[in-house]
Design a protein around this motif. Sequence first.
Motif, mmCIF file in Angstrom:
data_model
loop_
_atom_site.group_PDB
_atom_site.id
_atom_site.type_symbol
_atom_site.label_atom_id
_atom_site.label_comp_id
_atom_site.label_asym_id
_atom_site.label_seq_id
_atom_site.Cartn_x
_atom_site.Cartn_y
_atom_site.Cartn_z
ATOM 1 N N ASN A 174 -8.349 5.664 8.538
ATOM 2 C CA ASN A 174 -8.070 4.846 9.731
ATOM 3 C C ASN A 174 -7.859 5.705 10.977
ATOM 4 O O ASN A 174 -6.926 5.485 11.753
ATOM 5 C CB ASN A 174 -6.829 3.967 9.491
ATOM 6 N N ARG B 69 -12.449 -0.039 8.113
ATOM 7 C CA ARG B 69 -13.006 -1.377 7.939
ATOM 8 C C ARG B 69 -14.441 -1.414 8.423
ATOM 9 O O ARG B 69 -14.741 -1.016 9.558
ATOM 10 C CB ARG B 69 -12.178 -2.409 8.707
ATOM 11 N N ASP B 70 -15.325 -1.886 7.557
ATOM 12 C CA ASP B 70 -16.737 -2.071 7.891
ATOM 13 C C ASP B 70 -16.950 -3.561 8.163
ATOM 14 O O ASP B 70 -16.933 -4.379 7.247
ATOM 15 C CB ASP B 70 -17.616 -1.602 6.730
ATOM 16 N N PRO B 71 -17.148 -3.957 9.418
ATOM 17 C CA PRO B 71 -17.234 -5.379 9.755
ATOM 18 C C PRO B 71 -18.459 -6.081 9.188
ATOM 19 O O PRO B 71 -18.534 -7.309 9.217
ATOM 20 C CB PRO B 71 -17.245 -5.377 11.283
ATOM 21 N N CYS C 210 -11.862 -11.857 9.811
ATOM 22 C CA CYS C 210 -10.398 -11.896 9.974
ATOM 23 C C CYS C 210 -10.021 -13.053 10.905
ATOM 24 O O CYS C 210 -10.438 -13.082 12.065
ATOM 25 C CB CYS C 210 -9.909 -10.569 10.549
ATOM 26 N N SER D 114 -14.963 -5.041 15.644
ATOM 27 C CA SER D 114 -16.209 -5.071 14.885
ATOM 28 C C SER D 114 -17.324 -4.254 15.528
ATOM 29 O O SER D 114 -18.016 -3.477 14.858
ATOM 30 C CB SER D 114 -16.684 -6.519 14.696
ATOM 31 N N ASN E 287 -16.443 -0.533 15.220
ATOM 32 C CA ASN E 287 -16.508 -0.060 13.841
ATOM 33 C C ASN E 287 -17.932 -0.037 13.302
ATOM 34 O O ASN E 287 -18.302 0.843 12.525
ATOM 35 C CB ASN E 287 -15.620 -0.919 12.947
ATOM 36 N N ASP F 165 -10.887 -9.344 0.372
ATOM 37 C CA ASP F 165 -11.826 -8.347 0.887
ATOM 38 C C ASP F 165 -12.118 -8.665 2.350
ATOM 39 O O ASP F 165 -12.854 -9.600 2.664
ATOM 40 C CB ASP F 165 -13.121 -8.368 0.066
ATOM 41 N N GLY G 215 -13.389 -6.309 4.318
ATOM 42 C CA GLY G 215 -14.365 -5.316 4.751
ATOM 43 C C GLY G 215 -13.868 -3.885 4.710
ATOM 44 O O GLY G 215 -14.608 -2.978 5.114
ATOM 45 N N HIS G 216 -12.648 -3.670 4.239
ATOM 46 C CA HIS G 216 -12.167 -2.293 4.137
ATOM 47 C C HIS G 216 -12.935 -1.568 3.041
ATOM 48 O O HIS G 216 -13.149 -2.117 1.956
ATOM 49 C CB HIS G 216 -10.667 -2.273 3.868
ATOM 50 N N ARG G 217 -13.351 -0.348 3.357
ATOM 51 C CA ARG G 217 -14.191 0.405 2.447
ATOM 52 C C ARG G 217 -13.737 1.860 2.348
ATOM 53 O O ARG G 217 -13.289 2.453 3.335
ATOM 54 C CB ARG G 217 -15.650 0.378 2.922
#
Length: 213
Positions: free
Chosen positions: A60, A88-90, A96, A109, A112, A202, A204-206
Motif C-alpha cells: 500500500n 488494490r486492483d480496481p 466499493c 480506481s 491504481n 473481494d 480487488g486487493h491483490r
Amino acid sequence: MVNVGAGAGAYEPTDREVLAVEPSAAMIAQRPLGAAPALQATAERLPLPDQSFDAALAVNTLHHWTDLRAGLRELRRVARKRIVIFMRDPSSGEPCWLTEDYLPSLDPSRRNSAIVGVIREELPSVKSLPFQLPRDCADGLFAAYWGRPEMYLDAEVRRNISNFALAEEGDVAKGLAWLRADLASGEWDRKYGALRRLESLDLGHRVLLAELA
C-alpha cells in the motif's frame, strides 16, 4: 527482506530478517520497540547493493512514490528472488460502495489502474493473487470497513486513512453527511445490509508476485 515504504512497520513479518526503508522521519519515529531496523530513504533511490535481499516488499505504498518506474526498477535491482506488492486492483473484485455512492472523489480506481499497468510493464513475470478483506479487518486501509460503515463516521479512523487526508474537505463532509443520513434512516442497510453478515469480501486487493529467479 527489504520493506520499501515501510511506514511504522505494520506490515512487516516477524519471522525473518527485515530492513525497513521509509522516507519520512516522522513515520520512522512511530515504529515500535523491537521493530525491524529502518533506513531513511526513498523507493526511487535505494542506498543498497544490487541483489542484496532475497525479496523486496511494498505494501500500500506505490501511490506515494514520485517516480513509479524508478521505484520498481530499484526493487528489481536489490531483490535476488522475488518482489511482493500489495495493493488494490480496481479491475478485479467488487466495487466499493463508499466511493460508488458517497465519496466518488476519493475513488482511486484510475490511479491504481495506471499503477497496475506500469507494474505489468516493468515486471512481466508478475502474477496476481486474490486477497479477500475480512469484515473485522484490523488494518485501517481505505476499504477496511466495508461491512462496518459506521466506522467511516469516526474522525480518528479517517485521520489514519490517507485517502481522506488528500481529499477536498467539502467533498468529504457532503459524502459523510449523506452516509450518516442513510445509516440513520436504514437506507444503507436496505441496500448493503447483507455485507454485515459476510466473513470476507473481494474488493480487488491483490498480492502481486514477481519471481526473479
